[in-house]
Design an enzyme around this catalytic site. Structure first.
Site, PDB file in Angstrom:
ATOM      1  CG  HIS A  21      21.529   2.581  11.560  1.00  8.81           C
ATOM      2  ND1 HIS A  21      20.468   1.741  11.296  1.00  8.81           N
ATOM      3  CD2 HIS A  21      21.723   3.319  10.435  1.00  8.81           C
ATOM      4  CE1 HIS A  21      20.035   1.952  10.069  1.00  8.81           C
ATOM      5  NE2 HIS A  21      20.772   2.912   9.527  1.00  8.81           N
TER       6      HIS A  21
ATOM      7  CG  ASN B 165      24.331   6.052  15.435  1.00  9.59           C
ATOM      8  OD1 ASN B 165      23.642   5.741  14.470  1.00  9.59           O
ATOM      9  ND2 ASN B 165      25.578   6.429  15.307  1.00  9.59           N
ATOM     10  CE1 TYR B 166      19.067   5.248  17.530  1.00 13.61           C
ATOM     11  CE2 TYR B 166      18.944   2.941  16.920  1.00 13.61           C
ATOM     12  CZ  TYR B 166      18.667   4.263  16.643  1.00 13.61           C
ATOM     13  OH  TYR B 166      17.993   4.595  15.503  1.00 13.61           O
TER      14      TYR B 166
ATOM     15  CG  ASP C  17      18.808  -2.413  15.595  1.00 16.92           C
ATOM     16  OD1 ASP C  17      18.603  -1.257  16.008  1.00 16.92           O
ATOM     17  OD2 ASP C  17      19.366  -2.650  14.512  1.00 16.92           O
TER      18      ASP C  17
ATOM     19  CG  LEU D  29      -2.176  -0.777   1.300  1.00 14.13           C
ATOM     20  CD1 LEU D  29      -2.868  -0.531   2.628  1.00 14.13           C
ATOM     21  CD2 LEU D  29      -3.096  -0.424   0.148  1.00 14.13           C
ATOM     22  CG  ASP D  30       1.821   5.494  -2.251  1.00 11.69           C
ATOM     23  OD1 ASP D  30       2.224   5.985  -1.169  1.00 11.69           O
ATOM     24  OD2 ASP D  30       1.960   6.054  -3.346  1.00 11.69           O
ATOM     25  CG  LEU D  31       1.054   3.344   4.230  1.00 11.01           C
ATOM     26  CD1 LEU D  31       1.950   3.208   5.452  1.00 11.01           C
ATOM     27  CD2 LEU D  31      -0.334   2.791   4.519  1.00 11.01           C
TER      28      LEU D  31
END
Length: 393
Positions: free
Chosen positions: A137, A140-141, A167, A70-72
C-alpha cells in the site's frame, strides 16, 4: 465535448490509483467503462459517509464512468471483453503481474484483436523485479523508495501522510501521462503500447531534490537536516491559539519581508546564513514571534498585501471555503443518476478551449451492464442468460 472526446477506456482497477487516473480522463471527456466483478470487494465502496447507497468517495472517484459487471473468470466474460476491445482501445488495470494474462485478456491477447490498443498496468512494484508479485500500500511504497526516511522529525516516528502520495503522484498521474503520451505516439505511428507504471518507481523519482546529492556526493538525506524538511526555518510554526502557519520564505526578498514582519530587518543575517547554528537560532526567534498572535490575527496581517510565502495551515473544511479555491471553482455540483446532485472536488486543470465534463456521480456495480452489452450487439435473451449464470448482474 471535452478535450479527450473520442478516447474510449476500459477500467479494470479498484481502490485509488487506477480510479483516480480514469476519473481524470473522464473529466477531460474520455468515455470510461468500469469493468467490475459482481462479487469483488472494493474497500472504497464502504468508506463512509454514504450518499444513499453509494460511498461519497466511491461516487467521486468513479464519476462519469458507466459500470459493467462481469465475472472475468468465466469464458463468456472474456468473449465480451474481446468484443469491447474493438471499440474501447485503452485499458487500465491494477492487478498483480500476469493476472490479466491468466484471465485471457492480457496485452498480447488483446493486441491480437486490436493492434492499436494502449494497455496501462499500475502495480506497486512494476512488472519486473524480485518484488513484482508482493502486495503493498501507499505507506509501503514510500518507505521502500527512501522518501519516508527523511520525512519526519528527529527522534520521532514517521507519520503516515494525510494524502496518498504514492497512489496518486506515483500511480494515477503517471498513468494519465503515459496513456496520453501513448495516444500521441499512436497518432503518429499507428502503433499501440504497453505501459508499466510502478508506484515505487515513481515514488523513488520523487527524491528529485536530495537523491542527486547522494548519487553524486554520497550525502544521505536525513530528518530535519535539509533545506526543505525542517533543517532550515522553512517549517510550520505554532500560533498563540495552537494553530499553525507555514513559512516558506526562502528567497532573499521573501526573507527580508519575513524579518520585517516580525519587527527586526537585521535578522536577515541569520535567516540567510547557511550555518546550522544560525538557522536554529533564527527558528527559535520565529517560534517565539509567531506564538505572540492567534492564527486569525496573523491572517489579517498577511492579507494586507503581504507577499512573502506565508500561509495558514487550514483544515479541509476551511480550505473548501477559502476565497482562492472558491474563485478557482474547485468544488462542483455533479448530478446523480437517480436525481439530485453531490458536491465533489473538481478537475484541477483549466483549458482555454474546453471545460471539464461532470456527467454523473459514480454508480453501483453493474448499473449500466445491459446498456453496454446491447451496444456491442447482445440481445436481451443473451444478456438474461449471462445474468442467470451469474456472469453479470
Amino acid at each position: 465535448m471535452g478535450i479527450l472526446n473520442g478516447l474510449k477506456v476500459l477500467d479494470f482497477s479498484t481502490l485509488l490509483p487506477g480510479p483516480f487516473a480514469t476519473m481524470m480522463l473522464a473529466d477531460m471527456g474520455a468515455e470510461v467503462v468500469k469493468v467490475e466483478a459482481p462479487n469483488r470487494t472494493d474497500l472504497v465502496k464502504y468508506l463512509g459517509p454514504m450518499d444513499g447507497d453509494v460511498s461519497a468517495t466511491f461516487g467521486h472517484l468513479n464519476r462519469s464512468k458507466r459500470s459493467l459487471a462481469l465475472d472475468l473468470k468465466q469464458p463468456e466474460a472474456k468473449e465480451i471483453i474481446y468484443q469491447l476491445i474493438q471499440q474501447y482501445d485503452i485499458v487500465i488495470e491494477q492487478f498483480r503481474p500476469d493476472v490479466m494474462d491468466k484471465l485471457g485478456i492480457g496485452y498480447e491477447q488483446l493486441k491480437e484483436i486490436n493492434p492499436k490498443i494502449i494497455f496501462c498496468s499500475i502495480t506497486g512494484y512494476g512488472q519486473t523485479g524480485p518484488l513484482r508479485n508482493r502486495a503493498g500500500h501507499d505507506i509501503n511504497y514510500l518507505s521502500l523508495a527512501g522518501v519516508t526516511s527523511y520525512s519526519y522529525r528527529k527522534n520521532q516516528i514517521p507519520v503516515p501522510p494525510g494524502v496518498q502520495v504514492a497512489d496518486i503522484a506515483g500511480g494515477s498521474m503517471p498513468a494519465v501521462i503515459g496513456i496520453l503520451a501513448a495516444v500521441y505516439h499512436r497518432e503518429k505511428t499507428g502503433e499501440g503500447q504497453q505501459i508499466d507504471v510502478s508506484l515505487t518507481d515513481v515514488a523513488f523519482s520523487l527524491n528529485a531534490m536530495y537523491g542527486p546529492g547522494y548519487l553524486v556526493g554520497k550525502e544521505e538525506p536525513n530528518p530535519e537536516t535539509l533545506l526543505l524538511n525542517g533543517g532550515s526555518f522553512y517549517d510550520y510554526y505554532e500560533t498563540k491559539d495552537h494553530r499553525y502557519l507555514s513559512i516558506g520564505s526562502l528567497e532573499p526578498q521573501f526573507q527580508t519581508m519575513l524579518c520585517e514582519l516580525i519587527g527586526d530587518p537585521s535578522l536577515i543575517k541569520l535567516s540567510g546564513s547557511t550555518l546550522v547554528e544560525d538557522q536554529q537560532a533564527f527558528k527559535e526567534i520565529l517560534i517565539k514571534a509567531i506564538k505572540q498572535k492567534t492564527l486569525e490575527e496573523w491572517v489579517r496581517i498577511l492579507e494586507n498585501d503581504f507577499d512573502g510565502c506565508i500561509e495558514p495551515v487550514l483544515s479541509f473544511a476551511e480550505a473548501v471555503n477559502h476565497p482562492q479555491l472558491k474563485a478557482r471553482e474547485m468544488v462542483v455540483s455533479v448530478p446523480k443518476k437517480n436525481g439530485g446532485t453531490q458536491h465533489q472536488i473538481a478537475f484541477p486543470i483549466k483549458f482555454s478551449t474546453e471545460q471539464a465534463q461532470y456527467q454523473f456521480t459514480g454508480v453501483q456495480t453493474g448499473n449500466d451492464t445491459e446498456e453496454i452489452l446491447k451496444e456491442i450487439g447482445l440481445t436481451e435473451e443473451a444478456i438474461y442468460a449471462l445474468t442467470k449464470k451469474e456472469i453479470t448482474l
